[in-house]
Design a protein around this motif. Structure first.
Motif, mmCIF file in Angstrom:
data_model
loop_
_atom_site.group_PDB
_atom_site.id
_atom_site.type_symbol
_atom_site.label_atom_id
_atom_site.label_comp_id
_atom_site.label_asym_id
_atom_site.label_seq_id
_atom_site.Cartn_x
_atom_site.Cartn_y
_atom_site.Cartn_z
ATOM 1 N N ARG A 155 14.116 0.299 7.903
ATOM 2 C CA ARG A 155 12.813 -0.282 7.589
ATOM 3 C C ARG A 155 12.330 0.179 6.219
ATOM 4 N NH1 ARG A 155 11.531 1.323 13.032
ATOM 5 N NH2 ARG A 155 9.953 2.806 12.303
ATOM 6 N N MET A 156 12.528 1.452 5.901
ATOM 7 C CA MET A 156 12.136 1.979 4.601
ATOM 8 C C MET A 156 12.886 1.271 3.479
ATOM 9 S SD MET A 156 10.473 4.093 2.581
ATOM 10 C CE MET A 156 9.873 5.553 3.462
ATOM 11 N N ILE A 157 14.204 1.142 3.631
ATOM 12 C CA ILE A 157 15.026 0.498 2.592
ATOM 13 C C ILE A 157 14.630 -0.957 2.414
ATOM 14 C CG2 ILE A 157 17.370 -0.267 2.034
ATOM 15 C CD1 ILE A 157 18.340 2.398 3.266
ATOM 16 N N GLN A 158 14.389 -1.664 3.535
ATOM 17 C CA GLN A 158 13.986 -3.072 3.442
ATOM 18 C C GLN A 158 12.633 -3.215 2.773
ATOM 19 O OE1 GLN A 158 15.986 -5.794 4.362
ATOM 20 N NE2 GLN A 158 14.413 -6.764 3.099
ATOM 21 N N GLN A 195 5.568 12.330 8.050
ATOM 22 C CA GLN A 195 6.649 13.295 7.893
ATOM 23 C C GLN A 195 8.002 12.591 7.748
ATOM 24 O OE1 GLN A 195 7.065 16.007 11.194
ATOM 25 N NE2 GLN A 195 8.550 17.305 10.130
ATOM 26 N N THR A 196 8.226 11.571 8.574
ATOM 27 C CA THR A 196 9.488 10.825 8.508
ATOM 28 C C THR A 196 9.601 10.063 7.200
ATOM 29 O OG1 THR A 196 9.593 10.604 10.922
ATOM 30 C CG2 THR A 196 10.888 9.041 9.626
ATOM 31 N N ALA A 197 8.499 9.429 6.774
ATOM 32 C CA ALA A 197 8.515 8.684 5.511
ATOM 33 C C ALA A 197 8.829 9.615 4.342
ATOM 34 C CB ALA A 197 7.172 7.996 5.292
ATOM 35 N N LEU A 201 12.163 9.401 1.857
ATOM 36 C CA LEU A 201 12.039 9.305 0.396
ATOM 37 C C LEU A 201 12.756 10.468 -0.283
ATOM 38 C CD1 LEU A 201 8.315 8.154 0.149
ATOM 39 C CD2 LEU A 201 10.305 6.806 -0.526
ATOM 40 N N ASN A 202 12.633 11.658 0.298
ATOM 41 C CA ASN A 202 13.323 12.825 -0.257
ATOM 42 C C ASN A 202 14.834 12.658 -0.188
ATOM 43 O OD1 ASN A 202 10.932 14.121 -0.858
ATOM 44 N ND2 ASN A 202 10.899 15.356 1.002
ATOM 45 N N GLU A 203 15.333 12.083 0.911
ATOM 46 C CA GLU A 203 16.772 11.844 1.053
ATOM 47 C C GLU A 203 17.269 10.870 -0.010
ATOM 48 O OE1 GLU A 203 17.622 10.476 4.974
ATOM 49 O OE2 GLU A 203 17.159 12.401 5.935
ATOM 50 N N LEU A 204 16.491 9.818 -0.265
ATOM 51 C CA LEU A 204 16.872 8.829 -1.274
ATOM 52 C C LEU A 204 16.867 9.456 -2.673
ATOM 53 C CD1 LEU A 204 14.878 5.759 0.126
ATOM 54 C CD2 LEU A 204 17.369 6.005 0.052
ATOM 55 N N ILE A 209 19.293 7.834 -5.566
ATOM 56 C CA ILE A 209 19.095 6.388 -5.455
ATOM 57 C C ILE A 209 17.773 5.985 -6.097
ATOM 58 C CG2 ILE A 209 18.731 4.493 -3.813
ATOM 59 C CD1 ILE A 209 20.738 5.893 -1.968
ATOM 60 N N LEU A 210 16.768 6.874 -5.992
ATOM 61 C CA LEU A 210 15.475 6.570 -6.616
ATOM 62 C C LEU A 210 14.780 7.851 -7.046
ATOM 63 C CD1 LEU A 210 13.144 7.387 -4.387
ATOM 64 C CD2 LEU A 210 13.718 5.182 -3.394
ATOM 65 N N VAL A 211 13.761 7.674 -7.866
ATOM 66 C CA VAL A 211 12.866 8.762 -8.257
ATOM 67 C C VAL A 211 11.456 8.347 -7.849
ATOM 68 C CG1 VAL A 211 11.932 10.133 -10.145
ATOM 69 C CG2 VAL A 211 14.339 9.424 -10.193
ATOM 70 N N TYR A 212 10.799 9.177 -7.049
ATOM 71 C CA TYR A 212 9.480 8.836 -6.505
ATOM 72 C C TYR A 212 8.418 9.782 -7.052
ATOM 73 C CZ TYR A 212 5.650 8.409 -3.162
ATOM 74 O OH TYR A 212 4.411 8.231 -2.587
ATOM 75 N N ASN A 213 7.301 9.231 -7.519
ATOM 76 C CA ASN A 213 6.121 10.040 -7.808
ATOM 77 C C ASN A 213 4.880 9.203 -7.535
ATOM 78 O OD1 ASN A 213 5.317 8.604 -10.298
ATOM 79 N ND2 ASN A 213 7.127 9.577 -11.209
#
Length: 225
Positions: A155-158, A195-197, A201-204, A209-213
């Protein structure tokens, strides 16, 4: 100046393309125009004066509130989309509100009674509106179906792929997305815990695969997402 802004925006919107110059000018008379700031609440389903809103600029989230007071994001509204009393009926069982997500938002609005009268006088517009709302409801239904049938990671990836497709700025296979959602917002959208989200994101990020901020999400290669 607002009248000119309203005219050009309504004329260019696909919902009103069947209307003549004179009809759009008349439409401007019954159209409200509002600018809003990040965090501002602009719509309650319990309002005594039901309205239909059309988002001209920015992003808004629709938040539903259950009987126990729990809040969940029902939809993300983007430029050109409609929200409010779309069924043209006030449903007292629905408890929701709209909150501004981005720094600068502009909205056109119509009293539901005025909009109903407009549809009655313009059969072509009524047909266009029916199709517009039908497609929106279908999209929301498909979104819920995906939530039921897929695990949180899928779901996160989609969600990220859909977001990148709609709003991302692409350079080759890389995509930059302006991030106006908190991790809690994303968690609610994909129906998981914060927590799961955060973990997903941390795993990605760990897998490069990505950089999140807080300001943006940079997907290095969308084909690997």
């Amino acid at each position: 100046m607002y009248e000119e802004l309203k005219y050009w925006y309504l004329r260019d919107h696909k919902l009103f393309r069947t209307l003549s110059f004179g009809q759009i000018k008349q439409l401007c008379i019954i159209t409200g125009f509002k600018k809003a700031n990040k965090g501002e609440i602009i719509y309650f389903s319990s309002s005594d004066v039901p309205r239909i809103f059309l988002l001209k600029k920015g992003n808004i989230k629709i938040v539903s509130v259950d009987e126990e007071g729990n809040e969940n994001i029902k939809d993300i509204i983007q430029k050109g989309d409609l929200f409010g009393e779309l069924t043209l009926e006030t449903d007292e069982q629905i408890n929701e509100y709209a909150k501004v997500l981005s720094d600068d938002v502009a909205i056109c609005s119509f009293l539901m009674s005025d909009f109903e009268d407009l549809l009655l006088r313009n059969p072509a517009l009524a047909l266009s509106y029916t199709k517009f709302v039908g497609l929106k409801m279908k999209r929301i239904k498909n979104s819920y179906s995906n939530l039921i049938s897929k695990d949180a990671r899928t779901r996160m990836i989609q969600f990220l792929k859909d977001w990148a497709e709609k709003e991302g700025v692409k350079t080759g296979n890389s995509v930059r997305i302006e991030n106006y959602l908190t991790q809690n917002d994303i968690a609610q959208i994909i129906c998981t815990s914060r927590q799961t989200a955060t973990q997903l994101l941390n795993e990605l990020e760990t897998n490069q695969i990505l950089v999140y901020n807080r300001k943006e999400i940079y997907i290095q290669d969308i084909t690997k997402l």
